[in-house]
Design a protein around this motif. Structure first.
Motif, PDB file in Angstrom:
ATOM      1  N   VAL A  91       0.857  -1.184   0.000  1.00 43.58           N
ATOM      2  CA  VAL A  91       0.000   0.000   0.000  1.00 43.58           C
ATOM      3  C   VAL A  91       0.895   1.237   0.000  1.00 43.58           C
ATOM      4  O   VAL A  91       1.856   1.318   0.773  1.00 43.58           O
ATOM      5  CB  VAL A  91      -0.945   0.014   1.217  1.00 43.58           C
ATOM      6  N   ARG A  92       0.557   2.188  -0.869  1.00 41.90           N
ATOM      7  CA  ARG A  92       1.284   3.460  -0.909  1.00 41.90           C
ATOM      8  C   ARG A  92       0.496   4.488  -0.111  1.00 41.90           C
ATOM      9  O   ARG A  92      -0.684   4.718  -0.357  1.00 41.90           O
ATOM     10  CB  ARG A  92       1.462   3.924  -2.348  1.00 41.90           C
ATOM     11  N   VAL A  93       1.165   5.121   0.846  1.00 40.06           N
ATOM     12  CA  VAL A  93       0.513   6.067   1.749  1.00 40.06           C
ATOM     13  C   VAL A  93       1.315   7.363   1.794  1.00 40.06           C
ATOM     14  O   VAL A  93       2.465   7.435   1.362  1.00 40.06           O
ATOM     15  CB  VAL A  93       0.391   5.469   3.168  1.00 40.06           C
ATOM     16  N   LYS A  94       0.690   8.399   2.352  1.00 44.23           N
ATOM     17  CA  LYS A  94       1.374   9.683   2.503  1.00 44.23           C
ATOM     18  C   LYS A  94       2.230   9.717   3.761  1.00 44.23           C
ATOM     19  O   LYS A  94       3.290  10.337   3.784  1.00 44.23           O
ATOM     20  CB  LYS A  94       0.339  10.810   2.547  1.00 44.23           C
ATOM     21  N   ASP A  95       1.755   9.082   4.819  1.00 42.41           N
ATOM     22  CA  ASP A  95       2.466   9.085   6.097  1.00 42.41           C
ATOM     23  C   ASP A  95       2.612   7.640   6.568  1.00 42.41           C
ATOM     24  O   ASP A  95       1.643   7.025   7.019  1.00 42.41           O
ATOM     25  CB  ASP A  95       1.689   9.917   7.120  1.00 42.41           C
ATOM     26  N   VAL A  96       3.816   7.091   6.461  1.00 45.67           N
ATOM     27  CA  VAL A  96       4.035   5.689   6.806  1.00 45.67           C
ATOM     28  C   VAL A  96       3.829   5.425   8.302  1.00 45.67           C
ATOM     29  O   VAL A  96       3.146   4.464   8.673  1.00 45.67           O
ATOM     30  CB  VAL A  96       5.436   5.236   6.353  1.00 45.67           C
TER      31      VAL A  96
END
Length: 304
Positions: A91-96
């Motif tokens: 999953v690609r997220v803005k805030d890991v």
């Protein structure tokens, strides 16, 4: 007189004929009724009360027996299915860190646990995290949906392996091995010779080791079939891809051209530095050759 007597006789005969016709009609009606009674009610009446009772009893008893058998017969239950479920999500997220915390919360709220976890950064400075989650089988799909909602789903690989036969086989082998260990212990209790005791102790040790191995397999299968495994990989959005959507400006073009010019000068300087030693040596050789070269005109004038 004669006329009146004849008329009376005629009247009597007429009345007699009418009465006879009525009698025949009544007789026919009563005969039809009796026939109907014999054909319908007579047959029913022909059955003795005890026979009717026995007949009804048999039918009623047969019905109760069938109902009783149907009630006692338990439905056949299907064999319990044992499935190992695993999934890998990217999953690609803005805030890991925030997404990782949400993933931990989703697993723990479902009654699961958080396993191995690792975090790193790539060459572009983007943070990456990888975590292994163990959740109950009943909550597997719900947790997957929650994890997919933390960002943009890049990849999903879910697998289900049916190990019902393996579970049944291991359970059967465990029961047989326990019975075997019990038999050896009974023989040890009855043994009187030292050699027999030593031999039985070795056999008991071997069978107990096999039993422990089977128990370990059984525990592993129970754990993997009761808890699903989800491996979640989280990555940050690429900064370059976000900036690439903007149109280039004049300053961007000027900066890019200057970088190209500086790079070209650098490579030219490197090339000159590489060629300079050869050029110096070549120049020295040419100078020596020119100094040693005889003057052609002077030689011709000095000849006698």
């Amino acid at each position: 007189m004669h006329t009146s007597s004849k008329s009376r006789h005629g009247t009597v005969r007429a009345l007699s004929g009418v009465l006879l016709a009525l009698a025949l009609a009544l007789t026919g009606c009563s005969g039809g009724g009796s026939d109907d009674t014999d054909s319908g009610g007579g047959k029913a009446a022909g059955v003795a009360p005890d026979e009717a009772g026995r007949s009804d009893g048999k039918q009623a008893g047969g019905g109760r027996g069938a109902d009783s058998r149907a009630g006692k017969k338990q439905p056949v239950k299907p064999t319990d299915t044992h499935v190992i479920r695993t999934a890998e999500l990217t999953v690609r997220v803005k805030d890991v860190p925030a997404a990782l915390e949400r993933a931990r919360t989703a697993a723990e709220d479902a009654g699961g646990i958080v396993g191995n976890e690792s975090t790193s950064r790539d060459d572009a400075g983007r943070e990456r995290s990888r975590v292994v989650l163990r959740v109950p089988q009943d909550e597997y799909e719900d947790v997957l949906t929650a994890l997919e909602g933390t960002g943009k789903l890049i990849d999903r690989d879910a697998k289900a392996q049916d190990v019902t036969d393996q579970v049944v086989d291991v359970e059967s082998r465990v029961a047989s091995q326990r019975a075997s260990v019990a038999r050896v212990r009974e023989l040890m209790d009855k043994a009187t010779k030292l050699s027999d005791v030593v031999s039985l102790e070795g056999e008991l040790s071997t069978r107990q080791a096999d039993l422990e191995s089977l128990l370990a397999q059984q525990a592993s299968l129970k754990d993997r079939t009761s808890m699903a495994t989800i491996t979640l990989s989280l990555t940050e959005h690429a900064v370059a891809s976000d900036a690439g959507d903007d149109d280039p400006t004049f300053m961007d073009a000027l900066s890019g051209g200057w970088d190209v010019f500086v790079t070209a000068l650098r490579w030219v300087g490197v090339a000159l530095a590489a060629v300079l030693p050869f050029a110096v040596v070549f120049a020295l050789l040419v100078l020596v050759w020119l100094r040693r070269r005889p003057q052609g005109g002077q030689g011709d004038d000095g000849a006698p």
